[in-house]
Design an enzyme around this catalytic site. Sequence first.
Site, PDB file in Angstrom:
ATOM      1  N   ILE A  56       0.865  -1.173   0.000  1.00  0.00           N
ATOM      2  CA  ILE A  56       0.000   0.000   0.000  1.00  0.00           C
ATOM      3  C   ILE A  56       0.902   1.222   0.000  1.00  0.00           C
ATOM      4  CG2 ILE A  56      -0.227   0.010   2.523  1.00  0.00           C
ATOM      5  CD1 ILE A  56      -3.067   1.113   2.121  1.00  0.00           C
ATOM      6  N   CYS A  57       0.632   2.142  -0.905  1.00  0.00           N
ATOM      7  CA  CYS A  57       1.509   3.291  -1.064  1.00  0.00           C
ATOM      8  C   CYS A  57       0.675   4.544  -1.269  1.00  0.00           C
ATOM      9  CB  CYS A  57       2.461   3.080  -2.240  1.00  0.00           C
ATOM     10  SG  CYS A  57       1.614   2.931  -3.826  1.00  0.00           S
TER      11      CYS A  57
END
Length: 253
Positions: A111-112
């Site tokens: 997740i970014c």
Amino acid sequence: MDKNEQDESAPLLQNEHTHSASSYSGDVQESGATQVTISPIGPDELPPPYTPSPESGVPMVTCRVCKSMIDITGKKEQHVVKCNNCNEATPIKNAPPGKKYVRCPCNCLLICKATSQRIACPRQNCKKIINLAQSPVTPPSSHVPGMCRIACGHCQRIFLFNTLNNALARCPHCRKVSTAGSEFARRRGFICLLLAMMFLTISLGVTIGTYKAAQKSGGMYVLYIGCFLVFAIFFIRSIYYFTMRVSTVEGTA
């Protein structure tokens, strides 16, 4: 990586081995590592539908890696859950605001930041640099203001017509003219009738006021004929609009 990027590398699933945990990954600038280009996980993958077990009614989701069923009892508040079969993570909620999910080719769920273009997989046996493909851009709406679906008043077939054109609708199927809704034709009919009455009044006034002069000058009869002709044209036109077939507006295109 700077301090912020290091903080983003902490696993989402606490107390799990890095190989099996979903993790944050920040933007990276490193070179020399293996690079791949992939797209962020789309709406078709997150979150998977809850499927109650036929035997016990336990809420389950399908693992996006090995397709095994994952029991999410007591885990619905988490963003991701771990599969006990393949030890990979599957999202069950949308990413937090300003974030997006990415699945590395090694199956690690990352997740970014929503604006990230390059991220690094934190797994020791992977360390790939992931170039994120641009998300598809929603094309602008092709809806044209005033464009509607019309049911022809003659043949009843459907065609498209822009009601803002202030014109009569010609059906492309039967080639006959009708009015899209009764308002346009009724308004035009009243305008033509008003003009007809005005020219009738003018014609009668000119005729009564100049009939003696007309006996001496035959040219006055041309004026009389012209005035009554204009009256007749507008009067016939008003009847044309009042008796016109009405096409039904079915809805916007």
